[in-house]
Design an enzyme around this catalytic site. Structure first.
Site, PDB file in Angstrom:
ATOM      1  CE  LYS A 130      -3.769   1.783   2.901  1.00 51.40           C
ATOM      2  NZ  LYS A 130      -4.611   1.539   4.085  1.00 51.40           N
ATOM      3  CB  SER A 214      -7.755   3.506   2.743  1.00 54.08           C
ATOM      4  OG  SER A 214      -7.000   2.817   3.721  1.00 54.08           O
ATOM      5  CB  SER A 238      -8.268   0.717   5.496  1.00 57.78           C
ATOM      6  OG  SER A 238      -8.920   1.967   5.458  1.00 57.78           O
TER       7      SER A 238
END
Lengths: 564, 564
Positions: A130, A214, A238
């Site tokens: 990420k 996210s 997330s």
């Protein structure tokens, strides 16, 4: 700001990092023409050998790379290629660094060649990150235009492209090869993924819908098999939301299990509800394998927030022993949360829950399972605590970061944080919220213990099954209700997300005439359209007590084995 | 306020709870006449059998009570009597409830009689409680006049004298008998013990000096053997300072090891530096025994802040194995903190440190020990973080509690908190302090790891030895410098305090001509007077890593065995 934000965003030029021969020379079809670009669709751009490698899970890859059957270079190249294609189809990356990756793979191959053994348990395993983790050879944007070409928004720190998050350093030492950073919403405080650098991230399995957030880039990339394992973070869902929306597995570990050290975050220093790190992967066993390897690094020796708690195989073996004691009074038991106190999930989510319940109940004779209705303290109360924590400093940090480049505040973020900071909370407000959280956790704990009265074994349930999201996928800008995932962050429980099914427009028909109980319920009800949602993956979560990652992963295996 | 605070304070009437036949009909001698009232002095008021029982440690008592050799009633009565005498000599109690205790002891005896076995591992063990814990049959003042006759300052809650702290409930289930509450400074935020209910608490071993605080009543009562084990709390040294000043043992466990649930506190909800619970006792093995028993209750099932971490005997046995490998490359090693970056400890504290170093070094050949100089990141930086955390809400909670009765703010408290609240900190100030604390802990961790370069074994030191306090005892109102104890709270390490020696005016002469480096150093230097301090106990602490209570207790045993 010497440049406008569009110019800075364009400077990112991720496409340029993709070699000419891997560029797609096609017009990418619209979602109406090609709803699903996973599987066969993306395979057309790859060689048979690349397909074989990239559709092998992490454990399978390691069986090959640690025995010299596959070179680290071949594996890395295959994933780089597939990730590069995935990015061109979805904009799921914020960086790709193929040369760095191949060079690293070569050193691993050289090591293997010289010593005739792997360097470490994760020898040659590519892992995607990420775009919140720092890794050598790449930069970190956390979705902000203003972070491009900087270190966390600052220029000239000397840390640019050098500094490495503890988790990344640990994985590197375990033999992992890094090759790409996946897209995120700026600030990470959103269940959808949209930024001013690469735009909105759609779901590769159903391109009408959001990939979730996210850690949305991870979800999409895993769905497209451009990565076998990705590292995400989760403060309100997330990891789990994109896992569930993309048909992959994700672990939300409890606070203090994995190192967050040297990883930037929004509103750093807010400690009432902490974000946690966790793996996402294409198979469940990959999560377990990576967790075990990470804990073998004794992360508590390098991150003061990590608890000295080595991987406990005995949690899983105790569970296995329980299962094998057929006909004994010891039984596995689960709670099932069919709905919380505010929102009734969409039809496909409800069906997924019933599939799991039925599978567990059918196995009841053999495995001594029992499923009970989960009726905890109102989740709405728990959500209030998280929302309060997210607003302590009134959005100052987030607005400062948007302000670095003057980029507009993404709509999902402004929905919560407005377009400028609001007044900060005082110490006594924060203390009161901490007390509220402690009391809520205590009530929930007492409730969990009280289920001992309902099980066959006289023991409280081992875990509970819950939606991750009330939505069976969402169209852009419609993900509003986060309680199903966020409540687990408030409680700090272990949670494993696993795929269950896909939306089927013929089965998951809309609830005609449903009378919603409140606006949130109405919004979820209205957001579902069988025609548009058809084909979207639906995952659920199995939730264990705090710090019971080993047991919760083992329970996820029990469930997913029964679903097959 | 319908009554003035003196009238409320007098209503406490602890003496009235002591039976007529246990009242002392003597004029208590002045400190000048009778400096030390422990041992022989207090024994004169007790029968031989009472002396035998009360001078047996917790483990010894349990050997008798769990085998039917001593009745719970006899043991309880002996400690009630001795505690009643101790209180009359020192004002160390805020409550004593003899009838409740004897009644409970009788039920335990009846159980033993009926089943011919103890009810639980701590069958019939009397334990004293700092007047912060709630226990059935008594009230809690936390040192505030305004809490008398209330539940945490509120009247008519229905919880008065019924509500019980989780720790107390757990101990009760383990067979413990409660009989008294010990004195504390109001708010607990002081290293001395003085309140407007029973006055200033002097050290029974040297009545010119303070008994320390905030668990000062426990320290004094243990010193007088009016209790075998007491439960204290520690946010900056509140277990360790009185343990060290009173020549007893105390454990500061890491956050999340023992339950704080249902126990009131000052500034509740401040989570940057958390107060922790821990036992204090007359022997080291008593601490270990009680910890093990408490963890057998699985406190994580009843307190959401407790980590699921059962007692790990293997930490101690690994240590034993290391010691027994004579001549091998594996060695125990310790850091020694002779002084921090601000204050040079008083002569008796320095001598205590050298006694321990010498004992360890002498044992070096046999036990493979090594001692290295401890040179960590400046402790002064760590202290700033704690002080900032203690001031988040500007003293509002504390001044509200003083305000309940209109009592004057005790001088140790007003030194920090003034006489009225000051402005609160904002969310971003608190976040910044949390980040500072995390960074400090990380630097300290890295320093600890770096000692691997200095030991024989190539492993970092097992623990470090440090003063608890730079003072070899303090006269009233002179305990200013708390860094030696508080730094451990900032770091959240495990720490065991153990007695080493007594001030000897002939050996521990004053540093004539010492030039202090700063005002704090000057204050500590000036506070020491060999004539006045003579005879005061001096303890030290052995500090293990976070959550290593088992190992740290085992290391304390290694050290104290060598000191004998």
């Amino acid at each position: 700001m010497s440049q406008n934000f569009e110019t800075i965003a364009e400077s990112k030029a991720i496409l340029n990092a993709i070699p000419e021969q891997w560029r797609l020379n096609i017009t990418i079809p619209a979602a109406e023409e090609q709803r699903d670009i996973t599987g066969k669709y993306i395979q057309q751009f790859l060689t048979a050998s690349e397909v074989e490698i990239t559709e092998t899970d992490a454990v399978g890859i390691l069986e090959h790379t640690t025995t010299g059957k596959w070179s680290a270079r071949d594996v890395t190249e295959a994933f780089c290629h597939r990730a590069a294609i995935a990015h061109q189809l979805t904009n799921c990356l914020l960086d790709i660094f193929i040369d760095v990756a191949l060079e690293h793979a070569d050193t691993l191959d050289a090591y293997y060649h010289e010593h005739n053994k792997p360097i470490s348990p994760l020898h040659g395993l590519p892992i995607s990150l990420k775009d919140q983790f720092h890794v050598r050879g790449a930069e970190t944007t956390m979705g902000y235009v203003g972070w491009i070409g900087t270190f966390e928004g600052q220029k000239g720190t000397g840390k640019e492209r050098h500094f490495e998050s503890q988790l990344v350093a640990d994985l590197r030492q375990l033999g992992v090869v890094f090759y790409c950073k996946t897209t995120v919403p700026p600030s990470l405080m959103s269940p959808e993924t949209h930024n001013n650098i690469v735009g909105y991230l759609f779901n590769p399995k159903n391109r009408h819908l959001s990939a979730g957030g996210s850690s949305g880039g991870e979800g999409a990339l895993l769905s497209l098999r451009g990565s076998p394992v990705g590292m995400g973070t989760d403060i309100g869902g997330s990891i789990r939301i994109p896992s569930s929306f993309n048909g992959v597995y994700g672990l939300r570990s409890s606070t203090g299990r994995l190192p967050y050290e040297r990883t930037p975050n929004s509103m750093d220093g807010q400690e009432s509800i902490l974000s946690v790190v966790g793996p996402m992967a294409t198979t469940l066993r990959s999560l377990t394998f990576v967790m075990k390897a990470l804990l073998s690094m004794q992360p508590w020796l390098h991150d003061p927030m990590v608890i000295e708690l080595p991987w406990r195989d005995e949690q899983a073996s105790r569970l296995q022993a329980t299962i094998e004691k057929l006909g004994s009074s010891e039984k596995l038991s689960f709670g099932v949360l069919r709905r919380d106190d505010v929102v009734f999930p969409s039809p496909p989510v409800r069906r997924a829950i019933e599939m799991v319940v039925k599978a567990l109940e059918n196995a009841g004779h053999e495995y001594c399972l029992k499923v009970i209705e989960w009726k905890p303290p109102p989740h709405s109360r728990g959500l209030d605590i998280a929302v309060e924590a997210w607003m302590y400093e009134g959005g100052e940090d987030i607005h400062n970061a948007f302000g670095l480049s003057g980029e507009p505040v993404i709509s999902h973020i402004s929905r919560r944080y407005g377009n400028k900071p609001v007044e900060q909370k005082r110490a006594s407000d924060i203390a009161a919220n901490n007390i509220a959280r402690r009391k809520y956790r205590k009530e929930y704990l007492d409730y969990w213990n009280s289920t001992a009265n309902l099980t066959h074994s006289g023991q409280p349930v081992d875990a509970f099954i819950s939606p991750v999201s009330p939505y069976g996928g969402t169209r852009p800008n419609t993900y509003h209700y986060v309680t199903y995932s966020t409540i687990i962050n408030v409680l700090d429980y272990s949670s494993v997300t696993f795929p269950v099914t896909y939306v089927d427009k013929n089965v998951d028909v809309a609830d005609d005439g449903y009378v919603a109980a409140n606006p949130a319920d109405q919004q979820v009800f209205e957001s579902y359209d069988p025609e548009i949602h058809d084909g979207s993956p639906v995952g659920l979560q199995v939730v264990g007590r705090r710090l019971q990652e080993e047991k919760t992963l083992a329970l996820a295996k029990v469930i997913t084995d029964l679903l097959v």
